[in-house]
Design an enzyme around this catalytic site. Structure first.
Site, PDB file in Angstrom:
ATOM      1  CE  LYS A   1      42.456  37.078  45.166  1.00 40.48           C
ATOM      2  NZ  LYS A   1      43.114  37.539  46.377  1.00 40.48           N
TER       3      LYS A   1
ATOM      4  N   PRO B   1      34.201  43.552  44.830  1.00 41.78           N
ATOM      5  CG  PRO B   1      33.591  45.336  46.202  1.00 41.78           C
ATOM      6  CD  PRO B   1      33.207  44.628  44.949  1.00 41.78           C
TER       7      PRO B   1
ATOM      8  CE1 TYR C   1      37.138  39.007  54.305  1.00 39.46           C
ATOM      9  CE2 TYR C   1      35.607  39.698  52.594  1.00 39.46           C
ATOM     10  CZ  TYR C   1      36.892  39.623  53.098  1.00 39.46           C
ATOM     11  OH  TYR C   1      37.930  40.161  52.376  1.00 39.46           O
TER      12      TYR C   1
ATOM     13  CE1 TYR D   1      40.071  37.765  51.589  1.00 37.15           C
ATOM     14  CE2 TYR D   1      42.101  37.792  52.865  1.00 37.15           C
ATOM     15  CZ  TYR D   1      40.877  38.355  52.534  1.00 37.15           C
ATOM     16  OH  TYR D   1      40.464  39.503  53.164  1.00 37.15           O
TER      17      TYR D   1
ATOM     18  CG  HIS E   1      45.196  41.288  58.846  1.00 34.17           C
ATOM     19  ND1 HIS E   1      43.876  41.628  58.712  1.00 34.17           N
ATOM     20  CD2 HIS E   1      45.753  42.269  59.597  1.00 34.17           C
ATOM     21  CE1 HIS E   1      43.658  42.764  59.343  1.00 34.17           C
ATOM     22  NE2 HIS E   1      44.780  43.178  59.875  1.00 34.17           N
TER      23      HIS E   1
HETATM   24  P1  FAD Z   1      42.416  53.039  38.597  1.00 39.86           P
HETATM   25  O1  FAD Z   1      42.848  53.007  40.015  1.00 39.86           O
HETATM   26  O2  FAD Z   1      40.996  53.299  38.283  1.00 39.86           O
HETATM   27  O3  FAD Z   1      43.327  54.146  37.885  1.00 39.86           O
HETATM   28  C1  FAD Z   1      43.049  54.648  36.608  1.00 39.86           C
HETATM   29  C2  FAD Z   1      43.530  56.072  36.526  1.00 39.86           C
HETATM   30  O4  FAD Z   1      43.371  56.538  35.184  1.00 39.86           O
HETATM   31  C3  FAD Z   1      42.728  57.014  37.407  1.00 39.86           C
HETATM   32  O5  FAD Z   1      43.591  57.736  38.249  1.00 39.86           O
HETATM   33  C4  FAD Z   1      41.974  57.899  36.426  1.00 39.86           C
HETATM   34  O6  FAD Z   1      41.780  59.204  36.941  1.00 39.86           O
HETATM   35  C5  FAD Z   1      42.923  57.882  35.220  1.00 39.86           C
HETATM   36  N1  FAD Z   1      42.276  58.170  33.924  1.00 39.86           N
HETATM   37  C6  FAD Z   1      41.067  57.765  33.480  1.00 39.86           C
HETATM   38  N2  FAD Z   1      40.825  58.241  32.239  1.00 39.86           N
HETATM   39  C7  FAD Z   1      41.925  58.959  31.885  1.00 39.86           C
HETATM   40  C8  FAD Z   1      42.270  59.716  30.726  1.00 39.86           C
HETATM   41  N3  FAD Z   1      41.448  59.818  29.683  1.00 39.86           N
HETATM   42  N4  FAD Z   1      43.457  60.344  30.700  1.00 39.86           N
HETATM   43  C9  FAD Z   1      44.325  60.251  31.769  1.00 39.86           C
HETATM   44  N5  FAD Z   1      44.037  59.558  32.888  1.00 39.86           N
HETATM   45  C10 FAD Z   1      42.854  58.917  32.950  1.00 39.86           C
HETATM   46  N6  FAD Z   1      39.258  46.808  45.071  1.00 39.86           N
HETATM   47  C11 FAD Z   1      39.449  46.035  46.137  1.00 39.86           C
HETATM   48  O7  FAD Z   1      40.234  45.081  46.039  1.00 39.86           O
HETATM   49  N7  FAD Z   1      38.781  46.305  47.318  1.00 39.86           N
HETATM   50  C12 FAD Z   1      37.933  47.390  47.454  1.00 39.86           C
HETATM   51  O8  FAD Z   1      37.378  47.634  48.506  1.00 39.86           O
HETATM   52  C13 FAD Z   1      37.730  48.220  46.337  1.00 39.86           C
HETATM   53  N8  FAD Z   1      36.901  49.308  46.410  1.00 39.86           N
HETATM   54  C14 FAD Z   1      36.723  50.088  45.294  1.00 39.86           C
HETATM   55  C15 FAD Z   1      35.860  51.186  45.350  1.00 39.86           C
HETATM   56  C16 FAD Z   1      35.633  51.974  44.210  1.00 39.86           C
HETATM   57  C17 FAD Z   1      34.683  53.141  44.286  1.00 39.86           C
HETATM   58  C18 FAD Z   1      36.284  51.639  43.000  1.00 39.86           C
HETATM   59  C19 FAD Z   1      36.041  52.464  41.735  1.00 39.86           C
HETATM   60  C20 FAD Z   1      37.160  50.554  42.948  1.00 39.86           C
HETATM   61  C21 FAD Z   1      37.381  49.761  44.094  1.00 39.86           C
HETATM   62  N9  FAD Z   1      38.248  48.660  44.076  1.00 39.86           N
HETATM   63  C22 FAD Z   1      38.419  47.881  45.152  1.00 39.86           C
HETATM   64  C23 FAD Z   1      38.999  48.295  42.907  1.00 39.86           C
HETATM   65  C24 FAD Z   1      40.415  48.828  42.945  1.00 39.86           C
HETATM   66  O9  FAD Z   1      40.433  50.090  43.543  1.00 39.86           O
HETATM   67  C25 FAD Z   1      40.877  48.857  41.498  1.00 39.86           C
HETATM   68  O10 FAD Z   1      40.902  47.516  41.035  1.00 39.86           O
HETATM   69  C26 FAD Z   1      42.230  49.505  41.279  1.00 39.86           C
HETATM   70  O11 FAD Z   1      42.156  50.888  41.551  1.00 39.86           O
HETATM   71  C27 FAD Z   1      42.675  49.284  39.829  1.00 39.86           C
HETATM   72  O12 FAD Z   1      43.783  50.073  39.541  1.00 39.86           O
HETATM   73  P2  FAD Z   1      43.991  50.658  38.098  1.00 39.86           P
HETATM   74  O13 FAD Z   1      45.303  51.368  38.173  1.00 39.86           O
HETATM   75  O14 FAD Z   1      43.796  49.604  37.086  1.00 39.86           O
HETATM   76  O15 FAD Z   1      42.798  51.694  37.844  1.00 39.86           O
HETATM   77  C1  DHB Z   2      38.888  45.678  52.028  1.00 37.90           C
HETATM   78  C2  DHB Z   2      37.985  45.665  51.003  1.00 37.90           C
HETATM   79  C3  DHB Z   2      37.568  44.453  50.503  1.00 37.90           C
HETATM   80  O1  DHB Z   2      36.694  44.408  49.499  1.00 37.90           O
HETATM   81  C4  DHB Z   2      38.018  43.261  51.038  1.00 37.90           C
HETATM   82  O2  DHB Z   2      37.543  42.098  50.557  1.00 37.90           O
HETATM   83  C5  DHB Z   2      38.939  43.288  52.055  1.00 37.90           C
HETATM   84  C6  DHB Z   2      39.380  44.507  52.562  1.00 37.90           C
HETATM   85  C7  DHB Z   2      39.321  46.984  52.594  1.00 37.90           C
HETATM   86  O3  DHB Z   2      38.877  48.017  52.086  1.00 37.90           O
HETATM   87  O4  DHB Z   2      40.086  46.975  53.578  1.00 37.90           O
END
Ligand code: FAD
Ligand code: DHB
Length: 394
Positions: free
Chosen positions: A298, A294, A203, A386, A75
Site C-alpha cells: 500500500k 509492505p 504470499y 488489495y 494480474h
Molecule cells: P519516498 O519515495 O521516500 O521519496 C522521498 C524523497 O524525498 C526521496 O527521493 C528522498 O531522497 C527525498 N528527500 C528526503 N529528504 C530530503 C530533503 N531534505 N531535501 C530534498 N529531498 C529530500 N512499498 C510497497 O508498497 N511495497 C514494497 O515492497 C516496499 N518496499 C520498500 C522498501 C524500502 C527499503 C522502503 C524505504 C520503502 C518501501 N516501500 C514499499 C514503501 C514505498 O516505497 C513508499 O511508500 C514510497 O516510496 C513513498 O513515496 P514517497 O514519495 O512518499 O517517499
Molecule cells: C511487492 C511488494 C509487496 O510488499 C507486495 O505486497 C507485493 C508486491 C513487490 O515488490 O513486487
C-alpha cells in the site's frame, strides 16, 4: 544568497513529489521539486512494485503510462499459501479490477523523463535544510546545492520527503499526534535473474516465517523472506536465501531457478501515522506522513492517493480562491490512510510468524487463512482492499 520562486515548492522527488508536480502542471500550476539525491540514485533505488488500478489510472490520465502499459504485468489474482497448499484469490472476478506489477524505479524513470521533457525543473542534489514562515502566507524553503545555500519562496510547501525527511520535524512539537506500531520482524528482499515460478504473486504463511514471491519481468523475480528486526544482510548469503525460499515455498519452490542476485537488502516493518497532515501552508504527503508494513503493497499507492487530493485542493484554490478543500485535505487523506493501515496491519498479522506466539494464536491465524480462502465474502473483502478502495468524490 540566491532566491527562486514557485507557486508550490515540493520537497522530495519520490512518487508523491513527482506525481504532484505532474498533476499541478496539467492545471497550469508551476512548482519546483527539490531532491537531495542524484537522478541516478532515485531511479536505481529498488522498492515497491505493485500498483493499484487507481494508481495506474492516475498515471494514464496524466499521459505518463505508455511504458507502464507496455511493460507492466497485469494480474487478475494472487495466491495465499499455508499448511503446504496454495489457494487462489480471483481479484478481478471478485472486484472487476486488476493490479499491475511495475517497479517503483520504473515509475520514477517515467515521471522524471516526462517532467524534464516538458522543460520543467527537478533540482537534484538539492537538500532542503530549513522551512520558514509555514504559519504565514509566504512560506519558503532553504536548500543547499553544492556549496551554495539558496531560498525557494512559494505560496505552499508540499512535504513529500519520505519518512526520514525534514518537513514533518519542521512542524512545531505538539501540533502533531503520532500513531506508531513496530513489528518484531523485518524482510530480506532480493532481486534475482530467475524466471517467475508463477504468473501471480504467492504470499506464504510458514512455520519458519513469511515469504513472498513476486516479480519484475518475465526474467526477473523479486523474493522476500521474514527475518529478525535487526538482521544484517551479511547474515544472508545467497545460499541461505535459496535454501529458506525452497523450504518456505514448498512444492511451489521446485520451479525456482537460482539466478544471479542483483540486489539484496533488509526492509524494516513499521506502521506510522502523523496527524493532521497539514500545518499552515505545509502539506505532508506519502511516507512523510505515514508508513505501512509492505505486506499489503500500500505504501506507494497511498502516496499517489494523497497527492491526488492535494492537487485537486490546490487547483480549486488557484482557480476559484476556495480554501475548503485545503482545510479538508488531511481528513480526506486520513480516511484512506487508516483503511490502508488496517489492511496492511491485518495482512502482516495474518501471515507472519511471531516468535513468542502461543500455539492458540497460530491456530487462529491458520483458521483466518482458511476462512479468507474459503468464504467468497471474506475473499471479496481482501480483494477490494488489495486492488485499492474507490477514491472518495471530492
Ligand atoms: P519516498 O519515495 O521516500 O521519496 C522521498 C524523497 O524525498 C526521496 O527521493 C528522498 O531522497 C527525498 N528527500 C528526503 N529528504 C530530503 C530533503 N531534505 N531535501 C530534498 N529531498 C529530500 N512499498 C510497497 O508498497 N511495497 C514494497 O515492497 C516496499 N518496499 C520498500 C522498501 C524500502 C527499503 C522502503 C524505504 C520503502 C518501501 N516501500 C514499499 C514503501 C514505498 O516505497 C513508499 O511508500 C514510497 O516510496 C513513498 O513515496 P514517497 O514519495 O512518499 O517517499
Ligand atoms: C511487492 C511488494 C509487496 O510488499 C507486495 O505486497 C507485493 C508486491 C513487490 O515488490 O513486487
Amino acid at each position: 544568497m540566491s532566491s527562486m520562486r514557485a507557486q508550490v515548492g515540493i520537497v522530495g522527488a519520490g512518487p508523491a513529489g513527482l506525481l504532484l508536480a505532474h498533476l499541478l502542471r496539467r492545471d497550469g500550476i508551476e512548482s519546483v521539486v527539490l531532491e537531495n539525491r542524484s537522478r541516478r540514485y532515485v531511479v536505481e533505488r529498488v522498492r515497491a512494485g505493485l500498483l493499484e488500478q487507481g494508481t495506474v489510472d492516475l498515471m494514464t490520465d496524466l499521459g505518463l503510462a505508455a511504458r507502464l502499459h507496455r511493460k507492466g504485468l497485469v494480474h487478475e489474482g494472487l495466491s495465499l499459501r499455508f499448511s503446504g497448499r496454495s489457494h487462489r484469490i480471483p481479484l478481478t472476478e471478485l472486484t472487476g479490477k486488476v493490479v499491475t506489477i511495475y517497479g517503483q524505479n520504473e515509475v520514477m524513470k517515467d515521471l522524471i523523463a516526462a517532467r524534464l521533457a516538458a522543460g520543467d525543473d527537478i533540482l537534484f542534489e538539492a537538500e532542503a535544510v530549513g522551512l520558514e514562515g509555514i504559519d504565514t502566507t509566504k512560506p519558503s524553503i532553504r536548500f543547499r546545492q553544492g556549496d551554495e545555500e539558496k531560498v525557494l519562496a512559494c505560496d505552499f510547501i508540499a512535504g513529500c520527503d519520505g519518512f526520514h525527511g525534514m518537513c514533518r520535524p519542521a512542524i512545531p512539537a505538539g501540533a502533531l499526534t503520532f500513531y506508531d506500531r513496530e513489528y518484531p520482524f523485518a524482510w530480506v528482499g532480493i532481486l534475482s535473474e530467475s524466471p517467475p515460478i508463477s504468473h501471480e504473486l504467492i504470499y506464504v504463511h510458514h512455520a519458519r516465517g513469511f515469504a513472498l514471491f513476486t516479480m519484475r519481468s518475465p526474467q526477473l523475480s523479486r523474493l522476500y523472506l521474514q527475518c529478525t528486526p535487526d538482521d544484517d544482510i551479511k547474515n544472508w548469503p545467497d545460499a541461505r536465501i535459496w535454501e529458506e525460499l525452497q523450504l518456505r515455498l514448498g512444492d511451489e519452490g521446485g520451479r525456482l531457478a537460482e539466478g544471479k542476485v542483483t540486489q539484496k537488502a533488509v526492509t524494516p516493518m513499521r506502521s506510522f501515522v502523523a496527524a493532521p497532515m497539514r500545518h499552515g501552508r505545509l502539506f505532508l504527503a506519502g511516507d512523510a506522513a505515514h508508513i505501512v508494513p509492505p505486506t499489503g503493497a500500500k505504501g506507494l499507492n497511498l502516496a499517489a492517493a494523497d497527492v491526488r487530493v492535494l492537487a485537486r485542493a490546490l487547483v480549486e484554490y488557484y482557480r476559484h480562491g476556495r480554501e475548503d478543500l485545503l482545510d479538508r485535505y488531511s481528513d480526506i487523506c486520513l480516511r484512506r490512510v487508516w483503511k490502508g493501515q488496517r489492511f496492511s496491519w491485518w495482512m502482516t498479522s495474518m501471515l507472519h510468524r511471531f516468535d513468542d506466539q502461543p500455539e492458540f494464536d497460530r491456530q487462529v491465524q491458520l483458521a483466518e487463512l482458511d476462512y479468507v480462502t474459503g468464504s467468497r465474502a471474506a475473499m471479496t473483502s481482501l480483494a477490494e482492499n488489495y486492488v485499492g478502495l474507490p477514491f472518495e468524490d471530492i
